[in-house]
Design an enzyme around this catalytic site. Structure first.
Site, PDB file in Angstrom:
ATOM      1  N   CYS A 106       0.796  -1.213   0.000  1.00 38.83           N
ATOM      2  CA  CYS A 106       0.000   0.000   0.000  1.00 38.83           C
ATOM      3  C   CYS A 106       0.836   1.273   0.000  1.00 38.83           C
ATOM      4  O   CYS A 106       2.050   1.241   0.178  1.00 38.83           O
ATOM      5  CB  CYS A 106      -0.946   0.027   1.210  1.00 38.83           C
ATOM      6  N   GLY A 160      -0.330  -0.034  -5.031  1.00 38.62           N
ATOM      7  CA  GLY A 160      -1.551  -0.778  -4.745  1.00 38.62           C
ATOM      8  C   GLY A 160      -2.620  -0.469  -5.759  1.00 38.62           C
ATOM      9  O   GLY A 160      -2.944   0.698  -5.972  1.00 38.62           O
ATOM     10  N   ASN A 163       0.712   1.753   6.099  1.00 44.86           N
ATOM     11  CA  ASN A 163       1.569   0.990   5.195  1.00 44.86           C
ATOM     12  C   ASN A 163       2.522   0.181   6.059  1.00 44.86           C
ATOM     13  O   ASN A 163       3.307   0.752   6.821  1.00 44.86           O
ATOM     14  CB  ASN A 163       2.352   1.927   4.268  1.00 44.86           C
ATOM     15  N   GLY A 164       2.471  -1.134   5.957  1.00 43.36           N
ATOM     16  CA  GLY A 164       3.348  -1.975   6.746  1.00 43.36           C
ATOM     17  C   GLY A 164       2.657  -3.245   7.178  1.00 43.36           C
ATOM     18  O   GLY A 164       1.620  -3.636   6.636  1.00 43.36           O
ATOM     19  N   TYR A 217      12.662  -2.531  -6.498  1.00 47.29           N
ATOM     20  CA  TYR A 217      11.438  -2.784  -7.266  1.00 47.29           C
ATOM     21  C   TYR A 217      10.288  -1.837  -6.963  1.00 47.29           C
ATOM     22  O   TYR A 217       9.678  -1.289  -7.874  1.00 47.29           O
ATOM     23  CB  TYR A 217      10.984  -4.228  -7.019  1.00 47.29           C
TER      24      TYR A 217
END
Length: 562
Positions: free
Chosen positions: A88, A114, A188-189, A329
């Site tokens: 995300c 996302g 996020n995580g 990436y």
């Protein structure tokens, strides 16, 4: 909560129906006013969600074992499951009259983080207004939706989920009311002690409405004995273990927090009108013309309100462990992540590969899009022309209709088209960012050879992935990772390339120099900075209890022995 009728959504605190938009489903629209102290609820607060257009579950059964290829049990034939995904991206904006629209644009810039769900929450006149939906940002929001998001404060979220349907109830930001007000959160995580925290909260009477670990944070805030909202966040974060970069929104505050190790990125910027912006990547700041100021430091909480910007140390200092895969990436090449240019990192990765694994070749090509910059670096260092040998289609969704007469490697062919004029009769170096299960790489090699390539030499701009990530990255279980089961030569045979080489881990660390210990490379080394406390952890995304299967166990895998 009262039952809803088809095509309507219950506003949780007003107990009134809001007509659902018949043109777009599923979307949820929630208005959250200041929660009253005597508001009913168990466990300190209630999350209101409404779901429309729920689809049947489409979980994939385990692959059948091919007696000719015993590895087929681990390496499934669907290339969609053969990549690593970021889960995300988050955005927070304070002090701009068009905060909702700016948040919408910033989420566009973070769409690569996302693609299956998006949401925005704004604050105006003591009300938190929330719109979330399944799909791309442009699918969820249109002019009419954005008109329903007034206010000068906003947070937003884009989400990736795994196999099957992405359920609306798991799409963030989450909005909740507790006795002192309302709060929205985007995260996020991944919390490695999520299961134990949830079990403890449920034992004490909390009711969970989603399968997301983010909901645990809201419960912890609600039950905190602290009076101020910021101290409630501190109390909650003291109990969290793992990775989290979060933005919180109340009626008058925007708060950004980052875990003590700084696993996931979070940056801060300012617009010319003084509006403060937080985002997962600087590319989001660029789009809305916000000037990059700095990172939110690991273990820091930044509070923005009418008194200005204040910062405090959330938790005691820990050694930073920034995710190196952001540079390999996840992040866009034009972003600045952890203080480094992503483009420059990838270019140097390619140069290192050319030095470490040279080969006689006629042309260098990339697997688009993430392999392009590393391929440019390889070509420059090897003094070999770079050409576009694979063309990526940007118009392929996750579902497609295959003809009755099966086409080999159909999914890859839909997404990647070889350029025969570039490949035919050539010795080709193909640069990609990583190898996960190996099935997609083998299909790409076949595709290139099918276009007439004389030789195919695969160069990977990352070390071999030997371990799963437990800090917010969607990776398969350790047993499914080809480099965990096979050596380089065996992997080369499985993929069918004429040669195969990875970026050496020691060269990667050498590039990072003195900062190397401050980066997390657990997926390459197996050394995890934060031990996994639960016996089981999430295998990929929000696979656990997506609201359809009813199974809480199907998406969990055994934690590593650390």
């Amino acid at each position: 909560m009262a039952a809803t009728t088809a095509g309507s959504i219950i506003s949780p605190n007003l107990n009134s129906k809001i007509p659902a938009n018949p043109k777009f489903s599923p979307v949820q629209i929630i208005s959250f006013v200041n929660a009253r102290k005597n508001q009913p609820g168990i466990g300190g607060y209630g999350v209101a969600t409404a779901e429309i257009g729920r689809k049947n579950s489409c979980f994939r059964p385990p692959s059948a074992i091919n007696p000719e290829n015993p590895l087929s049990h681990y390496f499934e034939n669907d290339e969609e499951y053969d990549i690593i995904r970021e889960e995300c991206g988050v955005v927070g904006i304070y002090g701009d009259a068009e905060a909702g629209r700016l948040c919408y644009l910033a989420l566009h810039a973070l769409q690569h983080r996302g693609q299956e769900g998006a949401g925005i929450v704004t604050a105006t006149d003591g009300v938190l207004q929330s719109i979330t939906g399944v799909g791309l940002v442009a699918d969820v929001f249109d002019e009419s939706k954005l008109n329903q998001l007034p206010g000068s404060l906003a947070i937003g979220h884009v989400r990736y989920s795994t196999a099957g349907s992405s359920m609306l109830k798991n799409v963030q930001p989450f909005v909740a009311g507790y006795r002192f007000g309302s709060v929205g959160v985007a995260h996020n995580g991944n919390l490695v002690n999520y299961q134990s925290l949830r079990a403890q909260l449920e034992e004490n009477g909390s009711i969970f409405n989603t399968s997301s670990d983010t909901e645990v944070v809201l419960h912890l805030i609600a039950i905190s004995k602290a009076r101020s909202f910021t101290l409630r966040i501190v109390n909650a974060c003291e109990q969290l273990e793992g990775a989290y970069s979060m933005v919180f929104l109340t009626e008058d505050k925007l708060v950004a927090v980052r875990d003590p190790h700084g696993f996931r990125p979070l940056v801060m910027g300012k617009r010319s009108n003084g509006a403060v912006v937080f985002a997962s990547e600087t590319c989001a700041l660029d789009l809305i013309e916000a000037k990059y100021e700095r990172e939110v430091d690991p273990g820091e909480m930044v509070v923005v309100d009418e008194e200005g910007i204040s910062s405090l140390c959330l938790l005691p200092h820990q050694e930073r462990k920034a995710c190196i895969f952001e540079h390999i990436y996840f992040s866009l090449p034009n972003s600045l992540v952890f203080g480094r240019s992503v483009y420059q990192s990838r270019y140097i990765f390619g140069q290192i590969l050319a030095d470490e694994a040279p080969v006689d070749c006629d042309v260098v090509i990339a697997v688009p899009d993430s392999g392009v910059v590393a391929a440019l670096g390889y070509a420059a260092q090897a003094n070999v022309p770079f050409q576009q040998g694979l063309i990526r289609s940007h118009y392929v969704g996750r579902t497609f209709i295959e003809p009755s007469q099966k086409i080999r490697d159909f999914g890859v062919k839909l997404k990647l088209a070889p350029v025969r004029a570039v490949l035919e009769g050539k010795r080709v170096v193909v640069v990609d960012d990583s190898i996960v299960r190996g099935t997609t790489s083998s299909k790409i090699v076949r595709l290139i050879k099918g276009a007439g390539a004389k030789e195919v030499h695969l160069r990977i701009a990352s070390p071999p992935i030997i371990g799963s990530c437990y800090y917010g990255v969607d990776t398969p279980s350790k047993e499914e990772l080809i480099s965990n089961r096979l050596g380089v030569e065996e992997t080369r045979e499985f993929i069918g390339a004429d040669s195969l080489a990875f970026l050496p881990l020691e060269r990667l660390r050498g590039l990072l120099g003195e900062e190397a210990p401050s980066f997390c490379d657990a997926c390459f080394s197996g050394h995890y900075a934060v031990p996994v406390r639960d016996e089981k952890v999430k295998r990929v995304g929000d696979f656990v209890d997506d609201g359809l299967s009813g199974s809480v166990e199907s998406g969990w895998t055994e934690a590593p022995k650390l």
